[in-house]
Design a protein around this motif. Structure first.
Motif, PDB file in Angstrom:
ATOM      1  N   ASP A 151      29.965  51.176  60.126  1.00 20.90           N
ATOM      2  CA  ASP A 151      30.082  52.315  61.053  1.00 20.90           C
ATOM      3  C   ASP A 151      30.064  53.632  60.660  1.00 20.90           C
ATOM      4  O   ASP A 151      29.263  54.694  61.089  1.00 20.90           O
ATOM      5  N   SER A 152      30.699  54.020  59.603  1.00 24.00           N
ATOM      6  CA  SER A 152      30.750  55.257  59.003  1.00 24.00           C
ATOM      7  C   SER A 152      29.278  55.548  58.389  1.00 24.00           C
ATOM      8  O   SER A 152      29.104  56.883  58.353  1.00 24.00           O
ATOM      9  N   ILE A 153      28.695  54.448  57.555  1.00 25.77           N
ATOM     10  CA  ILE A 153      27.418  54.899  57.115  1.00 25.77           C
ATOM     11  C   ILE A 153      26.448  54.985  58.168  1.00 25.77           C
ATOM     12  O   ILE A 153      25.818  55.958  58.142  1.00 25.77           O
ATOM     13  N   LEU A 154      26.670  54.265  59.367  1.00 22.78           N
ATOM     14  CA  LEU A 154      25.524  54.625  60.479  1.00 22.78           C
ATOM     15  C   LEU A 154      25.602  55.843  61.195  1.00 22.78           C
ATOM     16  O   LEU A 154      24.853  56.632  61.579  1.00 22.78           O
ATOM     17  N   SER A 155      27.100  56.244  61.246  1.00 18.29           N
ATOM     18  CA  SER A 155      27.231  57.750  61.912  1.00 18.29           C
ATOM     19  C   SER A 155      26.970  58.746  61.009  1.00 18.29           C
ATOM     20  O   SER A 155      26.639  59.865  61.644  1.00 18.29           O
ATOM     21  N   GLY A 156      27.076  58.649  59.662  1.00 20.00           N
ATOM     22  CA  GLY A 156      26.637  59.724  59.048  1.00 20.00           C
ATOM     23  C   GLY A 156      25.235  59.692  58.498  1.00 20.00           C
ATOM     24  O   GLY A 156      24.825  60.684  58.101  1.00 20.00           O
ATOM     25  N   GLY A 157      24.440  58.719  59.169  1.00 20.68           N
ATOM     26  CA  GLY A 157      23.084  58.719  58.992  1.00 20.68           C
ATOM     27  C   GLY A 157      22.620  57.932  57.956  1.00 20.68           C
ATOM     28  O   GLY A 157      22.829  57.928  56.948  1.00 20.68           O
ATOM     29  N   LEU A 158      22.010  56.704  58.449  1.00 16.55           N
ATOM     30  CA  LEU A 158      21.462  55.465  57.600  1.00 16.55           C
ATOM     31  C   LEU A 158      20.450  56.081  56.474  1.00 16.55           C
ATOM     32  O   LEU A 158      20.697  55.983  55.248  1.00 16.55           O
ATOM     33  N   HIS A 159      19.505  56.898  57.049  1.00 17.80           N
ATOM     34  CA  HIS A 159      18.531  57.518  56.073  1.00 17.80           C
ATOM     35  C   HIS A 159      19.079  58.386  55.003  1.00 17.80           C
ATOM     36  O   HIS A 159      18.484  58.085  53.907  1.00 17.80           O
ATOM     37  N   GLU A 160      20.130  59.193  55.366  1.00 13.89           N
ATOM     38  CA  GLU A 160      20.720  60.067  54.314  1.00 13.89           C
ATOM     39  C   GLU A 160      21.606  58.985  53.257  1.00 13.89           C
ATOM     40  O   GLU A 160      21.300  59.287  52.050  1.00 13.89           O
ATOM     41  N   PHE A 161      22.097  58.053  53.746  1.00 13.53           N
ATOM     42  CA  PHE A 161      22.663  57.027  52.926  1.00 13.53           C
ATOM     43  C   PHE A 161      21.872  56.431  51.764  1.00 13.53           C
ATOM     44  O   PHE A 161      22.077  56.488  50.852  1.00 13.53           O
ATOM     45  N   LEU A 162      20.908  56.148  52.396  1.00 15.03           N
ATOM     46  CA  LEU A 162      19.797  55.210  51.504  1.00 15.03           C
ATOM     47  C   LEU A 162      19.297  56.176  50.666  1.00 15.03           C
ATOM     48  O   LEU A 162      18.970  56.049  49.468  1.00 15.03           O
ATOM     49  N   THR A 163      18.873  57.375  51.380  1.00 14.57           N
ATOM     50  CA  THR A 163      18.065  58.387  50.118  1.00 14.57           C
ATOM     51  C   THR A 163      19.125  58.739  48.961  1.00 14.57           C
ATOM     52  O   THR A 163      18.613  58.763  47.923  1.00 14.57           O
ATOM     53  N   GLU A 164      20.339  58.940  49.145  1.00 18.24           N
ATOM     54  CA  GLU A 164      21.265  59.034  48.265  1.00 18.24           C
ATOM     55  C   GLU A 164      21.195  57.773  47.175  1.00 18.24           C
ATOM     56  O   GLU A 164      21.364  57.768  46.059  1.00 18.24           O
ATOM     57  N   LEU A 165      21.234  56.822  47.823  1.00 21.02           N
ATOM     58  CA  LEU A 165      21.407  55.311  47.097  1.00 21.02           C
ATOM     59  C   LEU A 165      20.059  55.411  46.134  1.00 21.02           C
ATOM     60  O   LEU A 165      20.226  54.811  44.856  1.00 21.02           O
ATOM     61  N   ILE A 166      19.187  55.535  46.680  1.00 20.59           N
ATOM     62  CA  ILE A 166      17.660  55.195  46.110  1.00 20.59           C
ATOM     63  C   ILE A 166      17.749  56.360  44.617  1.00 20.59           C
ATOM     64  O   ILE A 166      17.333  55.811  43.620  1.00 20.59           O
ATOM     65  N   LEU A 219      14.765  49.014  53.499  1.00 19.27           N
ATOM     66  CA  LEU A 219      15.609  49.555  54.603  1.00 19.27           C
ATOM     67  C   LEU A 219      15.101  50.876  55.120  1.00 19.27           C
ATOM     68  O   LEU A 219      14.991  51.085  56.161  1.00 19.27           O
ATOM     69  N   ASP A 220      15.051  51.484  53.792  1.00 20.26           N
ATOM     70  CA  ASP A 220      14.599  53.093  54.321  1.00 20.26           C
ATOM     71  C   ASP A 220      13.813  53.285  55.091  1.00 20.26           C
ATOM     72  O   ASP A 220      13.487  54.226  56.169  1.00 20.26           O
ATOM     73  N   VAL A 221      12.559  52.632  54.759  1.00 20.80           N
ATOM     74  CA  VAL A 221      11.169  52.924  55.712  1.00 20.80           C
ATOM     75  C   VAL A 221      11.272  52.331  57.144  1.00 20.80           C
ATOM     76  O   VAL A 221      10.635  52.840  58.087  1.00 20.80           O
ATOM     77  N   ARG A 222      12.405  51.490  57.234  1.00 24.84           N
ATOM     78  CA  ARG A 222      12.692  50.900  58.422  1.00 24.84           C
ATOM     79  C   ARG A 222      13.831  51.395  59.241  1.00 24.84           C
ATOM     80  O   ARG A 222      14.132  51.008  60.348  1.00 24.84           O
ATOM     81  N   HIS A 223      14.154  52.375  58.593  1.00 26.36           N
ATOM     82  CA  HIS A 223      15.819  52.819  59.246  1.00 26.36           C
ATOM     83  C   HIS A 223      15.601  53.028  60.614  1.00 26.36           C
ATOM     84  O   HIS A 223      16.648  53.035  61.309  1.00 26.36           O
ATOM     85  N   GLU A 224      14.567  53.440  61.099  1.00 31.48           N
ATOM     86  CA  GLU A 224      14.697  54.119  62.572  1.00 31.48           C
ATOM     87  C   GLU A 224      14.798  52.856  63.613  1.00 31.48           C
ATOM     88  O   GLU A 224      15.540  53.104  64.597  1.00 31.48           O
ATOM     89  N   ILE A 225      14.232  51.665  63.010  1.00 29.24           N
ATOM     90  CA  ILE A 225      14.535  50.673  63.930  1.00 29.24           C
ATOM     91  C   ILE A 225      15.800  49.910  63.880  1.00 29.24           C
ATOM     92  O   ILE A 225      16.280  49.235  64.780  1.00 29.24           O
ATOM     93  N   LEU A 226      16.699  50.514  63.245  1.00 29.68           N
ATOM     94  CA  LEU A 226      18.021  50.060  63.121  1.00 29.68           C
ATOM     95  C   LEU A 226      18.995  51.057  63.797  1.00 29.68           C
ATOM     96  O   LEU A 226      20.496  50.983  63.805  1.00 29.68           O
ATOM     97  N   ALA A 227      18.336  52.099  64.506  1.00 29.03           N
ATOM     98  CA  ALA A 227      19.240  52.939  65.358  1.00 29.03           C
ATOM     99  C   ALA A 227      19.856  52.307  66.321  1.00 29.03           C
ATOM    100  O   ALA A 227      19.249  51.400  66.972  1.00 29.03           O
ATOM    101  N   PRO A 228      21.232  52.493  66.868  1.00 26.37           N
ATOM    102  CA  PRO A 228      22.068  51.814  67.596  1.00 26.37           C
ATOM    103  C   PRO A 228      21.381  51.499  69.234  1.00 26.37           C
ATOM    104  O   PRO A 228      21.515  50.497  69.604  1.00 26.37           O
ATOM    105  N   GLU A 229      20.557  52.407  69.542  1.00 23.62           N
ATOM    106  CA  GLU A 229      20.127  52.202  71.093  1.00 23.62           C
ATOM    107  C   GLU A 229      18.717  51.507  70.900  1.00 23.62           C
ATOM    108  O   GLU A 229      18.416  51.298  71.943  1.00 23.62           O
TER     109      GLU A 229
END
Lengths: 312, 494
Positions: free
Chosen positions: A280-295, A178-188
């Motif tokens: 929604d709160s995970i995405l607004s806080g930044g998916l990459h930041e969330f995943l980095t912490e989780l990893i 997920l993390d290497v692809r986090h950009e393609i999951l940006a809302p727009e």
């Protein structure tokens, strides 16, 4: 149980899961590369697979460019790569052999047959059009091993350490993919290319059909993120994996009269975060930041499990 | 080249001198009634069975597949109950004497003072462990598990070829060979009323528990200490531990604290009371023996000498099975037990002695010469089968280091019918029964029969092309007669 036995079972399961995940990653990448269109896009596909597998550094020490042939060889056969499929299976077998009596016959033969067959294969066996068949074979062999473990092991501590290894490795893998692809999951994000990438991401966790069964809707980045992170029904979602990890650690503690430590607390914390999290709160806080912490937490959890049960 | 004298065959006897054995009557009928192809098919089935169970021994560093099978011969070796009883009594006597000798060597050394064995031979022996002096293991037992290698030259003529008081191996083959035979030939087995061997693991566990230190609280925790998966007998280590329900541990799994031994478990350290060690003395404890040992446990000997853990076998047992000490075992029996030995030694010449060496060098073409420290059939000269150049080479080696060599007459080892490429033919055999010493001596009837598969070869070691056979000790007087329908069926198969 002997700590060494627990250690070997834990890593046996992790290496088997890793071999399967590398095969799945390669399948998806070669599919994406064939629809990428331009050379730069193709190279990016292979590069991000290396990053997701956590072995990009070793690769670029030897190579300048990530081409299909080189990446495939590095991830399947190269002995200098600990995460190559062949290295994973060799490590799994050597762990299994050290604790032969803790395994069931079905587990041992599924693994031993795979290893013997792989040993007999040459580099030509995975060239060109033969690659998909080979990767499918690897995935099936891992499924057979997991099935053998699931169907034949006594539900004692040995089973729990095997299951723990499988689930922790799977959690780590999904988070990295997920993390290497986090950009393609940006809302727009939108468009044909993005759509192909979303499909590929879902396939890499065997969730192409699952998305439709859960949402019955067009692919949307927000829903894809939710499925892969928070939905308990998907066996490879972060929520599903971490809830198995926490449950298994609890079961081990219970079997030892409630003895527990930092690994139990950390596993519980991660499970709670996923259990009560909202996409929604995970995405607004930044998916990459969330995943980095989780990893990072997943890595620490592995260390804490070893510190408590194995190196104590 | 001298000719090996005609050998006694355990089934057919010896032409014109010894009659065929009645214990083999049923085997003889079976072999006559079973077509060659059927035997070959059964042999294939046996090999498949062994491969699938994974009964292999590991050979590293020789190239090829490191996990190998020891050839298994499907024709069993038969022993009548009375024959076995005599052997068992003799084995019990011998092992009691060996244990008494070890207690004496590490105690008051009366046998040396009585002049029954040369002082230097014992005290300057490399197998002696001075650290054991004055220590008395629980129950006074040193060699809990002994493998006594026997050879035979006639119906009542057995000899001890070698004692093994360190870490004798091979018992898993005794057990698995029987399992294979029961699967391959259930009715043949039934007709023979064979004394079972399958209780060996239980007897071993009982023996090991009896070895526990007196201060051990409650049920002793017994473990098997292995050098690891690269050891040639690793399969046997796992097999025995599994059968006994005990843990297989490596050196790194054990830790010594305050002269107590613990194993590392997922629930924290757990006290260990008895260690069935399958590691040689030299590698047991790097703080006492070889410093470079990676498979041992630092501090283990300290815990052992403090009486907090038992080791089976006790360190230092090698002094009793040393090839140079061997000629004195009959005297040990007389000295400690006041009895005449029931199983004889093979006459042995010590090249260190002037008279013996002179005789050996003059009769090299008749003798078997062995290196005292050698094992596994290496460093050995079979005089009658050797070339003049090989004999000259050994003569030079004996002159250079006489103390390293012993010699024995080339015995006409007995043969047993064996399935070879060209059919059933006699091949030389030996026998290793396993003797357990705890509060009492226990022997399961039988042992490991090793067979030299090459025509005329006397070397039965698996490293030198040897195979194994199942050994059947009959319960009653002899085999039952075959039921008529079995005969008919065998004939139909032709």
């Amino acid at each position: 149980m002997l700590s060494r036995t627990a250690d070997c079972l834990f890593w046996l399961a992790r290496y088997m899961e890793r071999a399967g995940n590398i095969a799945r990653g390669l399948e998806v990448a070669s599919r994406m590369a064939s629809v990428a269109g331009d050379e730069a896009g193709e190279e990016e596909v292979w590069r991000s697979l290396l990053v997701a597998a956590g072995c990009d550094e070793g690769f670029f020490e030897k190579q300048d460019r990530a081409t299909q042939d080189k990446v495939v060889h590095w991830l399947v056969f190269d002995q200098e790569n600990n995460s190559a499929i062949a290295s994973c299976l060799a490590a799994a077998r050597s762990n299994a052999r050290s604790v032969r009596t803790a395994l069931t016959v079905a587990m041992w033969s599924s693994l031993n047959d795979t290893w013997n067959e792989l040993r007999a294969k040459s580099v030509e066996a995975i060239e060109g059009e033969k690659l998909p068949g080979f990767l499918e074979w690897i995935r099936e062999r891992v499924l057979l091993f997991n099935g053998a473990a699931h169907d034949t092991m006594l539900r004692d501590e040995a089973w729990r350490f095997v299951h723990l290894g499988t689930m922790l490795e799977r959690a780590d893998c999904t988070a990295r993919l997920l993390d290497v692809r986090h950009e393609i999951l940006a809302p727009e994000t939108d468009g044909a290319v993005a759509h192909a990438q979303w499909q590929a991401l879902l396939r890499s966790v065997s969730a192409g059909r699952a998305y439709q069964w859960v949402y019955r809707d067009r692919l949307q980045p927000r829903k894809i993120a939710e499925l892969l992170i928070l939905r308990p029904e998907l066996p490879r979602s972060l929520m599903a994996c971490h809830s198995e990890v926490a449950k298994t650690l609890e079961a081990i503690a219970k079997g030892q009269g409630g003895r527990s430590g930092e690994c139990h607390r950390l596993a519980g914390e991660m499970q709670a975060k996923l259990n009560f999290g909202r996409i929604d709160s995970i995405l607004s806080g930044g998916l990459h930041e969330f995943l980095t912490e989780l990893i990072e937490h997943t890595g620490r959890l592995g260390t804490e499990i070893e510190a408590f049960y194995i190196r104590a | 080249m001298a000719i090996t004298p005609a050998a006694y065959d355990e089934m057919n006897g010896l032409a014109g001198q010894i009659a065929a054995s009645p214990a083999y009557a049923e085997i003889q009928r079976w072999l006559a009634a079973t077509p060659q192809e059927e035997l070959a098919r059964k042999r294939g089935e046996a090999e498949h069975l062994f491969r699938r169970i994974g009964i292999t021994f590991a050979v590293y560093g020789e190239g090829g597949d490191p996990e190998r099978l020891i050839p298994f011969d499907i024709i069993p070796r038969i022993m009548a109950q009375a024959e076995w009883q005599r052997l068992a009594t003799g084995l019990t006597q011998r092992v009691k004497a060996l244990n008494a000798f070890l207690a004496d060597v590490y105690g008051s050394q009366e046998i040396i003072r009585a002049g029954k064995i040369p002082k230097a031979l014992v005290l300057e022996n490399e197998a002696l462990r001075p650290i054991m002096a004055g220590f008395k293991p629980p129950g006074g037992i040193y060699t809990h598990i002994s493998g006594i290698d026997l050879v035979r030259t006639g119906p009542d003529k057995f000899y001890v070829l070698e004692d093994n008081c360190r870490t004798p191996s091979g018992v898993s083959y005794m057990l698995e060979n029987r399992e294979a035979m029961l699967r391959l030939f259930p009715r043949l087995c039934h007709r023979h009323r064979i004394a079972p061997v399958s209780r060996y693991p239980e007897e071993l566990l009982t023996t090991l528990k009896e070895a526990a230190p007196p201060n051990c609280p409650g049920e002793p925790n017994v473990v098997l200490l292995t050098p690891g998966p690269f050891n040639s007998a690793y399969y046997e280590h796992c097999f025995l531990a599994d059968e006994m329900g005990i843990e297989v541990v490596e050196g790194g799994d054990l830790v010594v604290q305050d002269k107590r031994v613990f194993m590392r478990t997922t629930a924290g350290p757990k006290r260990v009371d008895v260690i069935y060690r399958r590691i040689d003395d030299e590698f047991l404890d790097p703080t006492v023996f070889r410093e470079d040992s990676l498979v041992g446990v630092p501090g283990l000997m300290g815990a052992y000498l403090a009486g907090n853990v038992a080791l089976a076998n006790a360190p230092g047992g090698g002094i009793a099975d040393d090839k140079a000490i061997y000629p004195y075992v009959p005297d040990m029996v007389r000295f400690y037990l006041g009895e005449e030995p029931l199983i004889a030694n093979v006459p042995t010449y010590l090249c260190e002695r002037d008279d013996d060496r002179k005789y050996v060098l003059e009769h090299l073409d008749e003798l078997v010469v062995k290196l005292c420290k050698g094992s596994g059939g290496y460093g050995m000269l079979v005089g009658p089968h050797a070339t003049a150049a090989e004999r000259a080479d050994f003569a030079a080696r004996i002159r250079a280091r006489p103390a390293d060599y012993i010699a024995q007459p080339t015995l006409a080892l007995s043969t047993c019918p064996t399935l070879v490429d060209r059919g059933v033919a006699p091949r030389h055999v030996d026998l290793r029964p396993f003797v357990l010493s705890g509060k009492e001596v226990r022997i399961v009837p039988g042992g490991l029969t090793r067979v030299a598969l090459r025509d005329g070869s006397l070397v039965v070691n698996s490293s030198q092309g040897g195979g194994t056979k199942d050994t059947w000790v009959l319960e009653g007087e002899g085999p039952l007669e075959a039921m008529p329908e079995t005969q008919t069926q065998s004939q139909e198969q032709r």
